[in-house]
Motif scaffolding. Structure first.
Motif, PDB file in Angstrom:
ATOM      1  N   ASN A   1     -86.574 -20.521 -27.012  1.00  0.00           N
ATOM      2  CA  ASN A   1     -85.233 -21.027 -27.296  1.00  0.00           C
ATOM      3  C   ASN A   1     -84.175 -20.302 -26.479  1.00  0.00           C
ATOM      4  O   ASN A   1     -83.227 -20.919 -25.964  1.00  0.00           O
ATOM      5  N   GLN A   2     -84.336 -18.995 -26.361  1.00  0.00           N
ATOM      6  CA  GLN A   2     -83.391 -18.214 -25.564  1.00  0.00           C
ATOM      7  C   GLN A   2     -83.442 -18.621 -24.094  1.00  0.00           C
ATOM      8  O   GLN A   2     -82.411 -18.716 -23.426  1.00  0.00           O
ATOM      9  N   ASN A   3     -84.656 -18.873 -23.613  1.00  0.00           N
ATOM     10  CA  ASN A   3     -84.805 -19.329 -22.227  1.00  0.00           C
ATOM     11  C   ASN A   3     -84.135 -20.679 -22.015  1.00  0.00           C
ATOM     12  O   ASN A   3     -83.478 -20.914 -20.989  1.00  0.00           O
ATOM     13  N   GLU A   4     -84.306 -21.590 -22.989  1.00  0.00           N
ATOM     14  CA  GLU A   4     -83.685 -22.910 -22.892  1.00  0.00           C
ATOM     15  C   GLU A   4     -82.163 -22.807 -22.933  1.00  0.00           C
ATOM     16  O   GLU A   4     -81.456 -23.496 -22.181  1.00  0.00           O
ATOM     17  N   LEU A   5     -81.665 -21.941 -23.817  1.00  0.00           N
ATOM     18  CA  LEU A   5     -80.221 -21.746 -23.901  1.00  0.00           C
ATOM     19  C   LEU A   5     -79.669 -21.169 -22.606  1.00  0.00           C
ATOM     20  O   LEU A   5     -78.586 -21.552 -22.142  1.00  0.00           O
ATOM     21  N   ARG A   6     -80.422 -20.233 -22.025  1.00  0.00           N
ATOM     22  CA  ARG A   6     -79.998 -19.641 -20.766  1.00  0.00           C
ATOM     23  C   ARG A   6     -79.988 -20.679 -19.638  1.00  0.00           C
ATOM     24  O   ARG A   6     -79.071 -20.725 -18.808  1.00  0.00           O
ATOM     25  N   LYS A   7     -81.009 -21.532 -19.633  1.00  0.00           N
ATOM     26  CA  LYS A   7     -81.070 -22.606 -18.630  1.00  0.00           C
ATOM     27  C   LYS A   7     -79.888 -23.565 -18.789  1.00  0.00           C
ATOM     28  O   LYS A   7     -79.252 -23.964 -17.808  1.00  0.00           O
ATOM     29  N   ASP A   8     -79.606 -23.937 -20.056  1.00  0.00           N
ATOM     30  CA  ASP A   8     -78.479 -24.843 -20.317  1.00  0.00           C
ATOM     31  C   ASP A   8     -77.161 -24.204 -19.889  1.00  0.00           C
ATOM     32  O   ASP A   8     -76.284 -24.879 -19.321  1.00  0.00           O
ATOM     33  N   HIS A   9     -77.027 -22.909 -20.192  1.00  0.00           N
ATOM     34  CA  HIS A   9     -75.791 -22.203 -19.819  1.00  0.00           C
ATOM     35  C   HIS A   9     -75.628 -22.165 -18.303  1.00  0.00           C
ATOM     36  O   HIS A   9     -74.532 -22.424 -17.782  1.00  0.00           O
ATOM     37  N   ASN A  10     -76.708 -21.859 -17.589  1.00  0.00           N
ATOM     38  CA  ASN A  10     -76.656 -21.825 -16.130  1.00  0.00           C
ATOM     39  C   ASN A  10     -76.357 -23.208 -15.556  1.00  0.00           C
ATOM     40  O   ASN A  10     -75.601 -23.342 -14.580  1.00  0.00           O
ATOM     41  N   SER A  11     -76.946 -24.244 -16.168  1.00  0.00           N
ATOM     42  CA  SER A  11     -76.679 -25.618 -15.726  1.00  0.00           C
ATOM     43  C   SER A  11     -75.215 -25.977 -15.955  1.00  0.00           C
ATOM     44  O   SER A  11     -74.580 -26.615 -15.113  1.00  0.00           O
ATOM     45  N   LYS A  12     -74.691 -25.555 -17.100  1.00  0.00           N
ATOM     46  CA  LYS A  12     -73.292 -25.820 -17.417  1.00  0.00           C
ATOM     47  C   LYS A  12     -72.363 -25.137 -16.413  1.00  0.00           C
ATOM     48  O   LYS A  12     -71.391 -25.747 -15.935  1.00  0.00           O
ATOM     49  N   LEU A  13     -72.662 -23.897 -16.077  1.00  0.00           N
ATOM     50  CA  LEU A  13     -71.850 -23.172 -15.100  1.00  0.00           C
ATOM     51  C   LEU A  13     -71.892 -23.849 -13.740  1.00  0.00           C
ATOM     52  O   LEU A  13     -70.879 -23.920 -13.031  1.00  0.00           O
ATOM     53  N   LYS A  14     -73.066 -24.357 -13.359  1.00  0.00           N
ATOM     54  CA  LYS A  14     -73.216 -25.038 -12.076  1.00  0.00           C
ATOM     55  C   LYS A  14     -72.422 -26.344 -12.069  1.00  0.00           C
ATOM     56  O   LYS A  14     -71.769 -26.685 -11.070  1.00  0.00           O
ATOM     57  N   ILE A  15     -72.476 -27.079 -13.187  1.00  0.00           N
ATOM     58  CA  ILE A  15     -71.708 -28.321 -13.306  1.00  0.00           C
ATOM     59  C   ILE A  15     -70.207 -28.025 -13.168  1.00  0.00           C
ATOM     60  O   ILE A  15     -69.486 -28.706 -12.429  1.00  0.00           O
ATOM     61  N   ILE A  16     -69.745 -27.009 -13.877  1.00  0.00           N
ATOM     62  CA  ILE A  16     -68.331 -26.643 -13.838  1.00  0.00           C
ATOM     63  C   ILE A  16     -67.923 -26.223 -12.430  1.00  0.00           C
ATOM     64  O   ILE A  16     -66.833 -26.557 -11.954  1.00  0.00           O
ATOM     65  N   GLU A  17     -68.813 -25.505 -11.755  1.00  0.00           N
ATOM     66  CA  GLU A  17     -68.537 -25.078 -10.378  1.00  0.00           C
ATOM     67  C   GLU A  17     -68.270 -26.284  -9.479  1.00  0.00           C
ATOM     68  O   GLU A  17     -67.306 -26.302  -8.699  1.00  0.00           O
ATOM     69  N   TYR A  18     -69.113 -27.315  -9.592  1.00  0.00           N
ATOM     70  CA  TYR A  18     -68.950 -28.513  -8.754  1.00  0.00           C
ATOM     71  C   TYR A  18     -67.732 -29.329  -9.184  1.00  0.00           C
ATOM     72  O   TYR A  18     -67.049 -29.927  -8.337  1.00  0.00           O
ATOM     73  N   LEU A  19     -67.464 -29.366 -10.493  1.00  0.00           N
ATOM     74  CA  LEU A  19     -66.272 -30.073 -10.958  1.00  0.00           C
ATOM     75  C   LEU A  19     -65.007 -29.420 -10.405  1.00  0.00           C
ATOM     76  O   LEU A  19     -64.064 -30.112  -9.986  1.00  0.00           O
ATOM     77  N   ILE A  20     -64.981 -28.103 -10.403  1.00  0.00           N
ATOM     78  CA  ILE A  20     -63.827 -27.375  -9.860  1.00  0.00           C
ATOM     79  C   ILE A  20     -63.656 -27.657  -8.371  1.00  0.00           C
ATOM     80  O   ILE A  20     -62.535 -27.867  -7.888  1.00  0.00           O
ATOM     81  N   LEU A  21     -64.764 -27.690  -7.643  1.00  0.00           N
ATOM     82  CA  LEU A  21     -64.695 -27.992  -6.205  1.00  0.00           C
ATOM     83  C   LEU A  21     -64.083 -29.371  -5.968  1.00  0.00           C
ATOM     84  O   LEU A  21     -63.244 -29.546  -5.077  1.00  0.00           O
ATOM     85  N   ASP A  22     -64.515 -30.358  -6.760  1.00  0.00           N
ATOM     86  CA  ASP A  22     -63.972 -31.714  -6.624  1.00  0.00           C
ATOM     87  C   ASP A  22     -62.479 -31.737  -6.943  1.00  0.00           C
ATOM     88  O   ASP A  22     -61.681 -32.377  -6.239  1.00  0.00           O
ATOM     89  N   LEU A  23     -62.094 -31.049  -7.998  1.00  0.00           N
ATOM     90  CA  LEU A  23     -60.692 -31.015  -8.393  1.00  0.00           C
ATOM     91  C   LEU A  23     -59.831 -30.304  -7.351  1.00  0.00           C
ATOM     92  O   LEU A  23     -58.702 -30.723  -7.067  1.00  0.00           O
TER      93      LEU A  23
END
Length: 235
Positions: free
Chosen positions: A44-66
């Protein structure tokens, strides 16, 4: 560890110590259950960490677009303001000094190039679940409402610019080889003095002003989204 318990269990069976055998058997079951629970927790911790990293990556690309949007709004706003200034100077004075520059600026058409690839990506996949409802709502408003409204205003302004282009092609004399051709400037001023042309430029100036105001407000929203998305990465 398992081999150790197996030996103990076998010895207790041989020695006919049934109660102790049950106790050790229960101990083995508890250890197995604890092991499973620990494994699940780690997973579960690994999955949460993966989701968190995915979320950070998504936000990174959203910021670039903005940030691309913000840059384009600034650059296009400055260019559009130059056209407005040229038109307003003409409307006030009734004449222009440099016809070639004037024509180039009033003939300039603004194009909206959406930087929304990441937003489209997350809304078409299960990645959308990684963002909280408040953030997603603001992004949706920006891309589904502000973008559409801005694009509609661009088309309105563009329609006037097309009419100006048709006017330039049909009515104005051909450009001279130099921008300082007095005869060319005089001919252009004569054509521009007509009422229908004057009204056309008033409309163009008003549409461009409205477009600039809308670009500024949309830019502010994009800047605020960047601030909020950056804050999420720090929480």
């Amino acid at each position: 560890m398992i081999k150790f318990f197996r030996k103990i269990r076998q010895r207790l069976v041989v020695e006919n110590k049934f109660s102790k055998y049950l106790l050790y058997a229960l101990g083995e079951i508890i250890l197995v259950v604890i092991g499973i629970l620990i494994a699940l927790q780690i997973n579960n911790q690994n999955e949460l960490r993966k989701d968190h990293n995915s979320k950070l990556k998504i936000i990174e690309y959203l910021i670039l677009d903005l940030e691309k949007d913000i840059h384009h709004f600034k650059v296009d706003g400055i260019r559009n303001q130059k056209s407005i200034d040229f038109i307003n100077n003409f409307l006030q004075s009734g004449a222009i000094e440099n016809s070639s520059d004037f024509i180039s600026l009033i003939d300039e058409r603004y194009k909206l190039y959406p930087n929304n690839s990441k937003y489209k990506s997350i809304t078409s996949t299960n990645q959308i679940d990684l963002l909280d409802e408040v953030t997603l709502s603001k992004l949706t408003t920006y891309y589904e409402y502000d973008y559409i409204r801005l694009n509609a205003r661009v088309k309105d302004s563009d329609n006037i610019t097309i009419k100006i282009e048709e006017f330039i092609v049909n009515e104005l004399p051909k450009h001279p080889t130099t921008n300082n051709d007095e005869n060319f400037n005089a001919e252009v001023n004569t054509v521009l003095a007509r009422d229908e042309v004057y009204n056309l430029f008033i409309m163009s100036s008003n549409y461009r002003k409205d477009l600039n105001e809308l670009m500024k407000s949309t830019q502010k929203k994009a800047e605020q989204l960047v601030i909020e998305l950056n804050q999420i990465t720090k929480d």
